[in-house]
Scaffold this motif. Structure first.
Motif, short mmCIF file in Angstrom:
data_model
loop_
_atom_site.label_atom_id
_atom_site.label_comp_id
_atom_site.label_asym_id
_atom_site.label_seq_id
_atom_site.Cartn_x
_atom_site.Cartn_y
_atom_site.Cartn_z
N ARG A 155 0.84 -1.19 0.00
CA ARG A 155 0.00 0.00 0.00
C ARG A 155 0.88 1.24 0.00
O ARG A 155 1.89 1.30 0.68
CB ARG A 155 -0.91 0.04 1.22
N ILE A 156 0.46 2.24 -0.77
CA ILE A 156 1.07 3.57 -0.74
C ILE A 156 0.02 4.50 -0.18
O ILE A 156 -1.07 4.64 -0.75
CB ILE A 156 1.51 4.02 -2.14
N ALA A 168 -1.32 0.22 7.03
CA ALA A 168 -1.05 1.52 7.66
C ALA A 168 0.46 1.70 7.84
O ALA A 168 0.97 1.62 8.97
CB ALA A 168 -1.77 1.62 8.99
N PRO A 169 1.20 1.98 6.77
CA PRO A 169 2.65 2.16 6.91
C PRO A 169 2.97 3.40 7.73
O PRO A 169 2.39 4.46 7.51
CB PRO A 169 3.15 2.28 5.47
N GLY A 170 3.89 3.26 8.70
CA GLY A 170 4.24 4.38 9.58
C GLY A 170 5.54 5.05 9.21
O GLY A 170 6.02 5.92 9.93
N ALA A 171 6.16 4.68 8.09
CA ALA A 171 7.43 5.26 7.67
C ALA A 171 7.47 5.23 6.14
O ALA A 171 6.61 4.66 5.50
CB ALA A 171 8.60 4.46 8.25
N VAL A 175 7.99 -2.47 6.50
CA VAL A 175 7.82 -3.88 6.18
C VAL A 175 7.33 -4.57 7.43
O VAL A 175 8.00 -4.57 8.46
CB VAL A 175 9.15 -4.52 5.69
N SER A 176 6.16 -5.17 7.33
CA SER A 176 5.58 -5.91 8.46
C SER A 176 6.16 -7.32 8.45
O SER A 176 6.17 -7.99 7.42
CB SER A 176 4.07 -5.96 8.34
N GLY A 177 6.63 -7.75 9.62
CA GLY A 177 7.25 -9.08 9.70
C GLY A 177 8.72 -8.98 9.33
O GLY A 177 9.31 -7.91 9.30
N GLY A 178 9.33 -10.08 9.04
CA GLY A 178 10.74 -10.10 8.71
C GLY A 178 10.97 -9.66 7.28
O GLY A 178 10.12 -9.83 6.41
#
Length: 181
Positions: A155-156, A168-171, A175-178
């Motif tokens: 998502r952008i 919901a990217p916070g930066a 990257v969620s998870g590893g």
């Protein structure tokens, strides 16, 4: 049978059925006894060359390719020819599915805007014929998302943040998870 009525209509009939009428209003009808326009045909008609001065409404289906609807000339004369091609000058509304089996060109000379519905992860607005749950869609205002196998993967958001595995990217890149870089 040829009839001249008291209403000054000229009528050709076959077994009591009106096949041709020229009525007192100047309307001509074929296979109708009450033409509502200057020229009205009820039933199937064909023409080797049909020229209209204003508009043409085609109902049902057509078995022939028409050169153009409207009065403009093509700006793509190398591609649009008089054989089996169609030029529409004006708006076109398709209330159903449109299929394009050849190349579709959208550029500034032909189209300044292209709009698509929002879509979903399972049915993205821009997808592939053989993989219709993979593509690009708009999950909410000012956001863009990519899906595969019907699930959102990237998502952008409105701030330009890119999220992988999150909605919901916070930066700038989240990257969620590893992840491996």
């Amino acid at each position: 049978t040829i009839n001249l009525t008291t209403a000054d209509d000229f009528i050709l009939q076959d077994n009591g059925n009106t096949r041709f009428i020229f009525d007192d209003l100047g309307n001509v009808g074929i296979n109708t006894s009450t033409p509502q326009t200057l020229f009205e045909v009820q039933g199937t008609a064909s023409a080797s060359y049909l020229l209209t001065g204003n508009t043409l409404q085609v109902g049902g289906y057509a078995t022939a390719a028409y050169s153009r609807f409207g009065t403009a000339t093509t700006t793509h004369s190398g591609n649009i020819t008089t054989t089996n091609d169609l030029l529409i000058s004006g708006d076109l509304e398709v209330d159903g599915t449109a299929y394009f089996d050849g190349t579709t060109n959208l550029n500034t000379a032909s189209a300044s805007l292209f709009y698509a519905g929002d879509g979903t992860a399972a049915s993205p607005s821009f997808s592939f014929r053989a993989d219709q749950d993979t593509g690009i869609y708009r999950p909410t205002i000012n956001q863009l998302a990519f899906s595969t196998l019907g699930a959102e993967r990237i998502r952008i958001d409105a701030s330009g943040n890119v999220g992988i595995g999150t909605t919901a990217p916070g930066a700038k890149l989240y990257v969620s998870g590893g992840g491996t870089f």
